[in-house]
Write an enzyme that holds these catalytic residues in place. Structure first.
Site, PDB file in Angstrom:
ATOM      1  N   ASP A   1     -18.751   3.663   2.393  1.00 40.35           N
ATOM      2  CA  ASP A   1     -18.749   2.760   3.405  1.00 40.35           C
ATOM      3  C   ASP A   1     -20.289   2.969   4.397  1.00 40.35           C
ATOM      4  O   ASP A   1     -20.755   1.962   4.643  1.00 40.35           O
ATOM      5  CB  ASP A   1     -17.609   3.145   4.327  1.00 40.35           C
ATOM      6  CG  ASP A   1     -16.329   3.267   3.531  1.00 40.35           C
ATOM      7  OD1 ASP A   1     -15.264   2.185   3.608  1.00 40.35           O
ATOM      8  OD2 ASP A   1     -16.187   4.020   2.928  1.00 40.35           O
TER       9      ASP A   1
ATOM     10  N   ARG B   1     -22.739   1.576   2.378  1.00 36.74           N
ATOM     11  CA  ARG B   1     -22.681   0.049   2.404  1.00 36.74           C
ATOM     12  C   ARG B   1     -23.419  -0.662   3.801  1.00 36.74           C
ATOM     13  O   ARG B   1     -24.303  -1.330   3.591  1.00 36.74           O
ATOM     14  CB  ARG B   1     -21.444  -0.320   2.008  1.00 36.74           C
ATOM     15  CG  ARG B   1     -20.771  -0.491   0.885  1.00 36.74           C
ATOM     16  CD  ARG B   1     -19.346  -1.215   1.008  1.00 36.74           C
ATOM     17  NE  ARG B   1     -18.986  -1.140  -0.527  1.00 36.74           N
ATOM     18  CZ  ARG B   1     -17.729  -0.490  -0.908  1.00 36.74           C
ATOM     19  NH1 ARG B   1     -17.001  -0.101  -0.016  1.00 36.74           N
ATOM     20  NH2 ARG B   1     -17.460  -0.645  -2.327  1.00 36.74           N
TER      21      ARG B   1
ATOM     22  N   HIS C   1     -11.052   5.472   5.113  1.00 37.84           N
ATOM     23  CA  HIS C   1     -11.592   4.857   4.235  1.00 37.84           C
ATOM     24  C   HIS C   1     -10.916   3.529   4.078  1.00 37.84           C
ATOM     25  O   HIS C   1      -9.907   3.629   3.263  1.00 37.84           O
ATOM     26  CB  HIS C   1     -11.991   5.570   2.958  1.00 37.84           C
ATOM     27  CG  HIS C   1     -12.437   4.653   1.910  1.00 37.84           C
ATOM     28  ND1 HIS C   1     -13.617   4.082   1.734  1.00 37.84           N
ATOM     29  CD2 HIS C   1     -12.005   4.412   0.672  1.00 37.84           C
ATOM     30  CE1 HIS C   1     -13.865   3.389   0.635  1.00 37.84           C
ATOM     31  NE2 HIS C   1     -12.609   3.402  -0.120  1.00 37.84           N
TER      32      HIS C   1
ATOM     33  N   ARG D   1       0.734  -1.227   0.008  1.00 33.53           N
ATOM     34  CA  ARG D   1       0.098   0.110  -0.154  1.00 33.53           C
ATOM     35  C   ARG D   1       0.897   1.254  -0.011  1.00 33.53           C
ATOM     36  O   ARG D   1       0.631   2.402  -0.492  1.00 33.53           O
ATOM     37  CB  ARG D   1      -0.770  -0.034   1.233  1.00 33.53           C
ATOM     38  CG  ARG D   1      -2.335  -0.420   1.016  1.00 33.53           C
ATOM     39  CD  ARG D   1      -3.059  -0.192   2.392  1.00 33.53           C
ATOM     40  NE  ARG D   1      -4.317  -1.079   1.909  1.00 33.53           N
ATOM     41  CZ  ARG D   1      -5.203  -0.805   2.533  1.00 33.53           C
ATOM     42  NH1 ARG D   1      -5.469   0.231   3.467  1.00 33.53           N
ATOM     43  NH2 ARG D   1      -6.551  -1.383   2.216  1.00 33.53           N
TER      44      ARG D   1
END
Ligand code: NAD
Length: 314
Positions: free
Chosen positions: A159, A162, A186, A98
């Site tokens: 999110d 969701r 996030h 990442r």
């Protein structure tokens, strides 16, 4: 009959520029087009054929669907933009960490912001979606030297949507009538704020185990979609459209966008997602939720990760 300029949903003269015409950028343009969110939607990509193709494909439906004009453009189009959305970025290579991806996308973000800033109006809003979104929004803010209120990350709007969708199944209540926020990064350290989740003010009664399952399903939702179809794009497109609506209509809507914390929640100097009042000037204020002890600890942990991630760039 004389022709007149198109008016899109009564919003004559408004322009949204999208930098990055990949899956997210193209689906965002399509969503904005269907909702007639602006008079003009301009797509910019380093691959100008891609931008041209996506714009044309959408535009071919104009006689049947919407009045918004969609076209490919270049950075000079930012001069008249109300909002510039950035979705451009490199995809993660197999085995790439990442941090390595962040380094590559940080360089891309800085060069895009430099190109935009040559033209951007003082009143325009920069809306970042490229991942890792909280850190890249902060990098965009640092590079642009604009007020933090006008440089926003899409954050955990997706999110939170969701989570509300998952809850709607359990509760048999329309997701739009469920209030619940996901805050923090996030990403993997995000925090579902159960202590304030409610329907019409009534707390949501679910066991601790079920709450954990739903929070995990929310956190892992993107992985599930990516595994199945290779990328996520529709729900982020709707999230970006929702943020654009809040800005263009000066809604003062409460959305969990990524913003610079400057004392709120006892944190300073880091971008993280928290519920914010969003209107024509961007983030108008942060809503500070009184978190319970576990939520507070999890949020501090998430913010600490974001502090570490931005440190090399700050
Ligand atoms: P994609 O690879 O389909 O598209 C990326 C586009 O960026 C490509 O068309 C590429 O040509 C363009 N690009 C690369 N460098 C550029 C530059 N310097 N200038 C202009 N254009 C450039 O990727 P995607 O699926 O559309 O995802 C885009 C980003 O959005 C990724 O970082 C992804 O992780 C992120 N994303 C964020 C969320 C969220 O909730 N914030 C959700 C989904 C995806």
């Amino acid at each position: 009959m004389t022709s007149s300029p198109a008016t899109a949903g009564g919003r004559n003269g408004q322009r949204i520029v999208i930098v990055g015409a990949g899956a997210v950028g193209a689906d965002t343009a399509y969503t904005l087009f269907l909702r007639e969110r602006a008079t003009e939607i301009v797509l910019i990509d380093i691959d100008d054929q891609r931008a041209r193709g996506e714009a044309l494909d959408i535009q071919h439906g104009r006689a049947l669907a919407g009045a918004s004009r969609v076209r490919a453009g270049d950075y000079s189009d930012c001069a008249g933009a109300d909002i510039v959305i950035i979705t451009a970025g490199a995809a993660q290579k197999p085995g790439e960490t990442r941090d390595a991806l962040l380094e590559r996308n940080a360089v891309i973000m800085q060069s895009i912001v430099d190109s935009i800033m040559v033209y951007l109006n003082d009143s325009a809003i920069l809306l970042i979606a490229t991942n890792p979104v909280d850190t890249l929004a902060q990098i965009a803010w640092l590079r642009s030297q604009r007020p933090a209120a006008r440089v926003i990350g899409s954050g955990t709007v997706l999110d939170s949507a969701r989570l509300r969708w998952l809850l709607s199944d359990d509760l048999k209540v329309d997701a739009r009538h469920i209030h619940a926020h996901v805050i923090g990064e996030h990403g993997d350290s995000e925090v579902a704020v159960w202590s304030h989740a409610n329907v019409a003010g009534a707390p949501i009664e679910l066991s601790a185990g079920r709450r954990r399952q739903l929070a995990e399903a929310t956190r892992d939702g993107a992985y599930e979609v990516i595994q199945a179809k290779g990328h996520t794009s529709y729900a982020i497109a709707v999230s970006l459209d929702r943020i654009c609506a809040a800005i263009l209509n000066d809604e003062h809507a409460v959305l969990a966008v990524s913003t610079r914390l400057d004392g709120a929640y006892g944190l300073s100097g880091v971008y993280a997602s928290v519920p914010c009042v969003v209107g024509r000037h961007g983030v108008e204020r942060i809503v500070e939720l009184p978190l319970d002890t576990a939520e507070h600890e999890a949020f501090m942990h998430s913010a600490e990760l974001l502090q570490q991630r931005i440190a090399p760039f700050a």
